[in-house]
Motif scaffolding. Structure first.
Motif, mmCIF file in Angstrom:
data_model
loop_
_atom_site.group_PDB
_atom_site.id
_atom_site.type_symbol
_atom_site.label_atom_id
_atom_site.label_comp_id
_atom_site.label_asym_id
_atom_site.label_seq_id
_atom_site.Cartn_x
_atom_site.Cartn_y
_atom_site.Cartn_z
ATOM 1 N N ARG A 355 -65.601 6.892 -63.947
ATOM 2 C CA ARG A 355 -65.300 8.334 -63.935
ATOM 3 C C ARG A 355 -65.084 8.710 -62.474
ATOM 4 N NH1 ARG A 355 -68.082 12.988 -64.177
ATOM 5 N NH2 ARG A 355 -70.093 11.912 -64.028
ATOM 6 N N ALA A 356 -63.888 9.243 -62.194
ATOM 7 C CA ALA A 356 -63.532 9.510 -60.793
ATOM 8 C C ALA A 356 -62.857 10.870 -60.680
ATOM 9 C CB ALA A 356 -62.580 8.417 -60.302
ATOM 10 N N ALA A 357 -62.779 11.384 -59.450
ATOM 11 C CA ALA A 357 -62.119 12.672 -59.209
ATOM 12 C C ALA A 357 -60.679 12.608 -59.700
ATOM 13 C CB ALA A 357 -62.163 12.995 -57.722
ATOM 14 N N ASN A 358 -60.237 13.719 -60.324
ATOM 15 C CA ASN A 358 -58.898 13.753 -60.921
ATOM 16 C C ASN A 358 -57.906 14.352 -59.917
ATOM 17 O OD1 ASN A 358 -56.831 13.682 -62.773
ATOM 18 N ND2 ASN A 358 -57.463 15.541 -63.851
ATOM 19 N N ARG A 359 -57.549 13.553 -58.889
ATOM 20 C CA ARG A 359 -56.547 14.050 -57.946
ATOM 21 C C ARG A 359 -55.743 12.886 -57.371
ATOM 22 N NH1 ARG A 359 -61.475 15.185 -54.939
ATOM 23 N NH2 ARG A 359 -61.601 13.735 -53.203
ATOM 24 N N PRO A 360 -54.576 13.197 -56.812
ATOM 25 C CA PRO A 360 -53.700 12.122 -56.333
ATOM 26 C C PRO A 360 -54.390 11.259 -55.279
ATOM 27 C CG PRO A 360 -52.534 14.221 -56.339
ATOM 28 C CD PRO A 360 -53.969 14.537 -56.644
ATOM 29 N N GLY A 361 -54.124 9.972 -55.327
ATOM 30 C CA GLY A 361 -54.632 9.054 -54.308
ATOM 31 C C GLY A 361 -55.945 8.371 -54.671
ATOM 32 N N VAL A 362 -56.649 8.919 -55.701
ATOM 33 C CA VAL A 362 -57.962 8.347 -56.051
ATOM 34 C C VAL A 362 -57.806 6.934 -56.621
ATOM 35 C CG1 VAL A 362 -59.959 8.593 -57.588
ATOM 36 C CG2 VAL A 362 -59.082 10.574 -56.348
ATOM 37 N N LEU A 363 -56.855 6.765 -57.535
ATOM 38 C CA LEU A 363 -56.637 5.442 -58.133
ATOM 39 C C LEU A 363 -56.249 4.431 -57.045
ATOM 40 C CD1 LEU A 363 -56.302 3.477 -60.468
ATOM 41 C CD2 LEU A 363 -54.043 4.443 -60.912
ATOM 42 N N ALA A 364 -55.385 4.889 -56.107
ATOM 43 C CA ALA A 364 -54.954 3.983 -55.029
ATOM 44 C C ALA A 364 -56.159 3.554 -54.190
ATOM 45 C CB ALA A 364 -53.922 4.681 -54.151
ATOM 46 N N GLY A 365 -57.101 4.493 -53.954
ATOM 47 C CA GLY A 365 -58.301 4.175 -53.164
ATOM 48 C C GLY A 365 -59.163 3.138 -53.869
ATOM 49 N N VAL A 369 -60.069 -0.794 -52.701
ATOM 50 C CA VAL A 369 -61.411 -1.398 -52.573
ATOM 51 C C VAL A 369 -61.471 -2.702 -53.369
ATOM 52 C CG1 VAL A 369 -63.850 -1.124 -53.220
ATOM 53 C CG2 VAL A 369 -62.620 0.777 -52.145
ATOM 54 N N LEU A 370 -60.948 -2.656 -54.602
ATOM 55 C CA LEU A 370 -60.972 -3.869 -55.427
ATOM 56 C C LEU A 370 -60.182 -4.982 -54.733
ATOM 57 C CD1 LEU A 370 -60.488 -2.320 -59.014
ATOM 58 C CD2 LEU A 370 -62.593 -3.266 -58.062
ATOM 59 N N GLY A 371 -58.984 -4.638 -54.280
ATOM 60 C CA GLY A 371 -58.109 -5.627 -53.630
ATOM 61 C C GLY A 371 -58.749 -6.220 -52.384
ATOM 62 N N ASN A 372 -59.392 -5.361 -51.567
ATOM 63 C CA ASN A 372 -60.025 -5.850 -50.335
ATOM 64 C C ASN A 372 -61.144 -6.843 -50.605
ATOM 65 O OD1 ASN A 372 -58.350 -4.294 -48.844
ATOM 66 N ND2 ASN A 372 -59.803 -2.594 -48.567
ATOM 67 N N ASN A 373 -61.715 -6.785 -51.842
ATOM 68 C CA ASN A 373 -62.794 -7.716 -52.189
ATOM 69 C C ASN A 373 -62.304 -8.839 -53.094
ATOM 70 O OD1 ASN A 373 -65.561 -6.638 -51.121
ATOM 71 N ND2 ASN A 373 -64.357 -4.842 -51.730
ATOM 72 N N GLY A 374 -61.006 -9.005 -53.133
ATOM 73 C CA GLY A 374 -60.442 -10.140 -53.884
ATOM 74 C C GLY A 374 -60.396 -9.914 -55.378
ATOM 75 N N VAL A 375 -60.521 -8.614 -55.826
ATOM 76 C CA VAL A 375 -60.479 -8.335 -57.264
ATOM 77 C C VAL A 375 -59.093 -7.815 -57.637
ATOM 78 C CG1 VAL A 375 -61.574 -7.098 -59.182
ATOM 79 C CG2 VAL A 375 -62.930 -7.652 -57.127
ATOM 80 N N GLY A 376 -58.318 -8.631 -58.359
ATOM 81 C CA GLY A 376 -56.978 -8.216 -58.785
ATOM 82 C C GLY A 376 -57.056 -7.379 -60.051
ATOM 83 N N VAL A 412 -69.220 -1.116 -52.887
ATOM 84 C CA VAL A 412 -68.365 -0.216 -52.098
ATOM 85 C C VAL A 412 -67.878 0.945 -52.973
ATOM 86 C CG1 VAL A 412 -66.317 -0.045 -50.626
ATOM 87 C CG2 VAL A 412 -67.628 -2.170 -50.659
ATOM 88 N N LEU A 413 -67.465 0.624 -54.215
ATOM 89 C CA LEU A 413 -66.948 1.691 -55.103
ATOM 90 C C LEU A 413 -67.998 2.779 -55.318
ATOM 91 C CD1 LEU A 413 -64.918 0.113 -58.069
ATOM 92 C CD2 LEU A 413 -64.079 1.306 -56.056
ATOM 93 N N LYS A 414 -69.261 2.346 -55.522
ATOM 94 C CA LYS A 414 -70.329 3.323 -55.786
ATOM 95 C C LYS A 414 -70.520 4.264 -54.611
ATOM 96 C CE LYS A 414 -72.948 0.467 -58.962
ATOM 97 N NZ LYS A 414 -73.902 -0.617 -58.964
ATOM 98 N N SER A 415 -70.162 3.811 -53.402
ATOM 99 C CA SER A 415 -70.386 4.639 -52.216
ATOM 100 C C SER A 415 -69.226 5.635 -51.989
ATOM 101 C CB SER A 415 -70.558 3.748 -50.984
ATOM 102 O OG SER A 415 -69.297 3.177 -50.666
ATOM 103 N N LEU A 416 -68.119 5.494 -52.744
ATOM 104 C CA LEU A 416 -66.977 6.402 -52.548
ATOM 105 C C LEU A 416 -67.292 7.792 -53.122
ATOM 106 C CD1 LEU A 416 -63.828 4.269 -53.534
ATOM 107 C CD2 LEU A 416 -64.833 4.595 -51.273
ATOM 108 N N SER A 417 -66.946 8.849 -52.389
ATOM 109 C CA SER A 417 -67.231 10.207 -52.877
ATOM 110 C C SER A 417 -66.354 10.537 -54.092
ATOM 111 C CB SER A 417 -67.003 11.224 -51.767
ATOM 112 O OG SER A 417 -65.642 11.179 -51.398
ATOM 113 N N THR A 418 -65.230 9.862 -54.217
ATOM 114 C CA THR A 418 -64.324 10.139 -55.344
ATOM 115 C C THR A 418 -64.796 9.460 -56.641
ATOM 116 O OG1 THR A 418 -63.037 8.248 -54.609
ATOM 117 C CG2 THR A 418 -62.233 10.425 -53.952
ATOM 118 N N VAL A 419 -65.690 8.473 -56.534
ATOM 119 C CA VAL A 419 -66.176 7.780 -57.732
ATOM 120 C C VAL A 419 -67.465 8.454 -58.192
ATOM 121 C CG1 VAL A 419 -67.105 5.594 -58.627
ATOM 122 C CG2 VAL A 419 -65.078 5.586 -57.180
ATOM 123 N N ARG A 420 -67.417 9.103 -59.357
ATOM 124 C CA ARG A 420 -68.596 9.839 -59.844
ATOM 125 C C ARG A 420 -69.554 8.909 -60.596
ATOM 126 N NH1 ARG A 420 -65.993 14.832 -59.106
ATOM 127 N NH2 ARG A 420 -65.329 14.373 -56.993
#
Ligand code: NAP
Ligand code: HSE
Length: 429
Positions: A355-365, A369-376, A412-420
């Motif tokens: 569950r994440a903030a509903n605004r542009p750029g959140v999915l890209a963020g 994070v996933l990509g930077n940790n090798g998660v495709g 890392v995802l849990k620490s993002l303000s956009t990830v609720r």
């Protein structure tokens, strides 16, 4: 043929013991032809001798173990009480007294299997436990004997009837979790404390026992990674269906040559996979070996009569062994010492519900994070109630990733303000 009667004692006459007693009675007239001797249940150990037990002669009941262990005529002890103590002490004392033992006690075998097998071997006695894994399904004897000509590399399957019943009812009938658990308990599938079922401990004990037999190396329950079904919601099941999957609780044991991986967790399985069609209290076990290739075993994994079927098979085998004087022939088969690998080394795909903030750029963020940790990312769907909604739900299926990398990404995802909220995180087949 010698006219003999084998005298046996049951320790416990609850769900499984009651079923065994019924089978003993129903086979009474053909036992001599079937097994070579008649069978007499001459004592039944219980906690409460005063409890009303329809169909069970009261004179057989005792709450005194000494009446059984000190009776030299009792050659076979069938332990169906459950738990670690006093079951452990009674089984070891019975073996030390030269009695054959049959048990359905996976808790005990998965934690103290080594000392039980050592006591059996030291006394040239049998310790049989077909009912301890996957109820009615013959799997212990196949792993220990029929498939002994293989190097087995994988044992995997649905090995808990209660959780399979719950997940099937939630998936097919939209039943809620509490109601399905209550029904599984009423049907006699659940353990005395159903936490063992729903948290994956019961399946963990069974996969530990199967790993020992498959890979000839001792694996104990404490070495099994376990995750249960208590966090699986009807929403997860609905989304899994949308992606073409069913959710099942799986036990997995693999030997890839540099150690054993042994774990239990819920998993999304493609709807057309044979395991996805295993419903209700049915269990199924897949085995892979160098000679046999793939083999699958399926049947009822819990309940009074299916479990009694497996116990009765062991009892009949014991009568035959006693008649022919060949008890103790198949002893402990753990002759290797393989390493059990930590979960961090295993590789999986994941289903993620965020569950994440509903605004542009959140999915890209999140993707970054996933990509930077090798998660495709293999698949992604965004669910939002309306364009104006403050949050949206993202459902992602990842590519294969090492657990340690995936867990780093989650931190890392849990620490993002956009990830609720990371609402679900389930492995995918
Ligand atoms: P259950 O219904 O709770 O019955 C347990 C029986 O053991 C009762 O008769 C109880 O006596 C007796 N008992 C327990 N502790 C005792 C003690 N300290 N001293 C004397 N008697 C004692 O259990 P169950 O479901 O039949 O399960 C039995 C075993 O089979 C367990 O190891 C379980 O994990 C295993 N198993 C069960 C299933 C299944 O579908 N239920 C399937 C496979 C394996 P009272 O009647 O006097 O209380
Ligand atoms: N509670 C167990 C199950 C019983 O549900 O599978 C069979 O071992």
């Amino acid at each position: 043929m010698e006219n003999r009667t084998i005298k046996a004692a049951l320790l416990g006459i609850g769900t499984v013991g009651g079923g065994v007693y019924k089978l003993v009675k129903s086979l009474e007239n053909e036992m001599v032809e079937k097994a070579g001797a008649a069978l007499s249940i001459c004592k039944i150990l219980v906690r409460d001798v005063k409890k009303d037990r329809p169909g069970i002669p009261r004179e057989l009941l005792t709450d005194n173990w000494k009446e059984i262990i000190e009776d030299p005529e009792i050659q076979l002890v069938v332990e169906l009480m459950g738990g670690i103590e006093p079951a452990r002490t009674y089984i070891i004392e019975a073996l030390n007294a030269g009695k054959q033992v049959v048990t359905a006690n996976k808790d005990l075998l998965a934690e103290r299997g080594r000392e039980l097998m050592e006591a059996a071997d030291a006394n040239s006695c049998d310790l049989q436990f077909e009912a301890a894994v996957a109820g009615a399904i013959p799997i212990i004897r196949p792993l220990k004997q029929s498939l002994a000509g293989n190097h087995l590399t994988e044992v995997m399957g649905i090995v808990n009837g209660t959780t399979n019943y719950i997940l099937s009812k939630m998936s097919d009938e939209g039943m809620d979790y509490e109601e399905a658990l209550a029904k599984a308990t009423e049907l006699g599938y659940a353990e005395a404390d159903p936490t063992a079922d729903v948290e994956g401990y019961d399946a963990g004990r069974k996969i530990a026992i199967m790993a020992c037999l498959a890979f000839n190396s001792r694996v104990t329950f404490s070495q099994v990674y376990t995750e249960g079904i208590t966090k699986i919601s009807s929403k997860d099941i609905r989304y899994a269906h949308e992606f073409g999957y069913e959710i099942k609780l799986l036990g997995v044991a693999r030997n890839d040559g540099d150690g054993i991986e042994v774990k239990v967790h819920p998993m999304l399985i493609p709807a057309e996979h044979p395991l996805a069609t295993v419903k209700d209290s049915f269990n199924a076990v897949f085995v892979h070996g160098d000679a046999v290739d793939d083999a699958m075993f399926m049947g009822r994994g819990a309940g009074e009569m299916p479990t009694a079927s497996a116990v009765m098979g062991d009892i009949i085998d014991e009568i035959r062994n006693l008649i022919h004087g060949c008890s103790g022939r198949v002893g402990c088969s753990c002759y290797k010492q393989l390493t059990v690998k930590p979960i961090e080394e295993s590789v999986s795909r994941f289903f993620l519900r965020i569950r994440a903030a509903n605004r542009p750029g959140v999915l890209a963020g999140i993707a970054s994070v996933l990509g930077n940790n090798g998660v495709g990312i293999a698949q992604v769907v965004q669910k939002s109630k309306s364009r104006q909604a403050e949050t949206a739900e993202l459902v992602i299926i990842t590519d294969q990733v090492k657990e340690s990398g995936f867990q780093d990404a989650m931190t890392v995802l849990k620490s993002l303000s956009t990830v609720r909220e990371i609402a679900s995180c389930i492995r995918v087949y």
